[in-house]
Design a protein around this motif. Structure first.
Motif, short mmCIF file in Angstrom:
data_model
loop_
_atom_site.label_atom_id
_atom_site.label_comp_id
_atom_site.label_asym_id
_atom_site.label_seq_id
_atom_site.Cartn_x
_atom_site.Cartn_y
_atom_site.Cartn_z
N UNK A 192 -4.97 -9.03 -7.59
CA UNK A 192 -4.29 -9.95 -8.80
C UNK A 192 -5.40 -9.63 -9.86
N UNK A 193 -3.89 -8.28 -10.38
CA UNK A 193 -4.78 -7.26 -11.40
C UNK A 193 -3.54 -6.35 -12.29
N UNK A 226 3.07 -3.13 -14.20
CA UNK A 226 2.26 -1.95 -15.13
C UNK A 226 2.41 -1.04 -14.78
N UNK A 227 2.23 0.73 -15.52
CA UNK A 227 2.25 2.05 -15.58
C UNK A 227 2.29 2.52 -14.10
N UNK A 228 1.32 1.96 -13.50
CA UNK A 228 1.22 2.64 -11.93
C UNK A 228 2.56 2.18 -11.33
N UNK A 229 2.65 0.87 -11.03
CA UNK A 229 3.87 0.62 -9.72
C UNK A 229 4.75 2.37 -9.07
N UNK A 230 4.70 2.65 -9.67
CA UNK A 230 5.94 3.61 -9.00
C UNK A 230 5.30 4.84 -8.35
N UNK A 231 3.52 5.21 -9.20
CA UNK A 231 2.62 5.68 -8.26
C UNK A 231 1.62 5.10 -6.63
N UNK A 246 2.57 -5.19 -0.02
CA UNK A 246 4.10 -5.27 -0.97
C UNK A 246 3.38 -5.18 -2.21
N UNK A 247 4.55 -5.60 -3.23
CA UNK A 247 4.09 -5.51 -4.23
C UNK A 247 5.43 -5.95 -5.01
N UNK A 248 4.91 -7.28 -5.12
CA UNK A 248 6.42 -8.58 -5.72
C UNK A 248 5.79 -8.99 -7.08
N UNK A 249 5.02 -8.14 -7.32
CA UNK A 249 5.17 -8.51 -9.26
C UNK A 249 4.40 -9.51 -9.96
#
Length: 353
Positions: A192-193, A226-231, A246-249
């Motif tokens: 959770x970050x 946040x900005x690291x999502x594509x990485x 999973x990256x659910x936002x």
């Protein structure tokens, strides 16, 4: 005759419902013994939630988004109307505004929630680091008392700002919860970050990849934006973990914790993380980097080096599959105890006399 309690004006320069808002809402719900509380915040979710709790709220242009001049004017107006005995600021912008805006009369108090041993964590450049250190050193000369949310925070304040007033450690309070229903141990790992560099989420993905090789049923949820999502998405794809990660936002944190077994947090620095406290009080497994205030919350078995993927994997496995080694939170201060300690800090600074 009933005496009116003195007023403490809490000045919060943000309105999102992140960690500082959690602290503010807990205090609004509990109250500070012997004090009337008024909360100053910019428009947004925080003042709305405070009103839902029945708190007295002053809403106006205050905070970085509104600029220094407007913030100074808003705080001066609030002090003139409310005549507080204490102006209690939270976060750097409010601290500096109060030093500029508040004259003689109210006692100036601050709670430090977000200082790091390495200022580049927050400021990104040496020039801004030096400027902010000088600003905080100067404004601390105007303050009558200071609270740090961990010993590590207090030590960083002393090292960087050389405060002339005592810094009192008052950890974020957390109330006990009823035990959750027992269930089978598992390896559903949760983060959770904010998806930003200081959270070192690529290191968590590397550690999870090592875990997944031995436990192919393990899953990882990287909640947040946040900005690291594509990485992170590229890393997950490269490691062949698309079915496990999973990256659910944004997610509801309470529900997410109920649905997972282990909370992982490998940040560069933490002061007194509510996420770690909430996970521990719920009986979750917890794995965190050995930095900042984390060792004040967690036992050694929950602490890891973020760059040691094998060590992270081993800790995740133990915390998920062996409930007996999970940290718990026995003896941690409650919200009421935190509020009582805050009242004691006010009294020690001569406020309310």
């Amino acid at each position: 005759m009933v005496l009116t309690p003195p007023t403490a004006l809490w000045a919060i320069p943000v309105s999102d419902l992140a960690g500082v808002a959690r602290h503010v809402l807990d205090v609004a719900r509990e109250g500070i013994p012997g004090w009337r509380l008024v909360f100053l915040a910019p428009p947004g979710a925080l003042p709305e939630r405070l009103r839902d709790l029945g708190a007295t709220v002053v809403e106006g242009p205050f905070g970085p988004d509104h600029g220094l001049r407007a913030s100074v004017s808003t705080l001066r107006d609030a002090v003139r109307r409310e005549r507080p005995a204490v102006v209690h600021t939270h976060l750097a912008h409010a601290d500096i505004v109060a030093a500029l805006a508040v004259g003689r009369g109210p006692r100036l108090m601050t709670t430090e929630h977000g200082i790091a041993r390495d200022d580049v964590v927050y400021h990104r450049s040496g020039a801004k680091t030096r400027l902010m250190a000088a600003a905080h050193t100067a404004r601390m000369r105007r303050f009558h008392g200071a609270i740090a949310v961990s010993r590590a925070t207090a030590e960083a304040m002393a090292e960087k700002w050389r405060p002339r007033v005592p810094v009192t450690v008052v950890p974020n309070g957390v109330d006990p919860l009823a035990p959750r229903p027992a269930r089978e141990p598992g390896l559903r790992v949760l983060s959770l970050a904010r998806l930003s560099p200081e959270k070192r989420l690529p290191a968590l993905v590397d550690g999870f990849a090592a875990l997944h090789r031995d436990h192919p049923d393990a899953t990882l949820t990287l909640a947040g934006t946040g900005p690291e999502e594509p990485v992170l998405r590229a890393q997950v794809e490269r490691l062949g973990l698309g079915d496990a990660v999973r990256l659910p936002g944004f997610v509801d944190p309470d529900r997410a914790m109920a649905e997972h077994d282990v909370l992982a947090m490998l940040s560069v620095w933490e002061n007194c993380s509510y996420a770690l406290l909430d996970a521990a009080v719920r009986g979750m497994g917890v794995v965190a980097s050995d930095v900042g205030g984390n060792p004040e919350i967690l036992p050694e078995r929950s602490l890891v080096r973020a760059d040691d993927a094998a060590g992270v994997a081993a800790a995740l496995a133990a915390q998920g599959l062996e409930p007996g080694v999970r940290p718990g939170l026995d003896g941690w201060p409650t919200v009421a105890e935190m509020c009582t300690r805050t009242a004691e800090v006010y009294a020690a600074a001569g406020a309310g006399r």
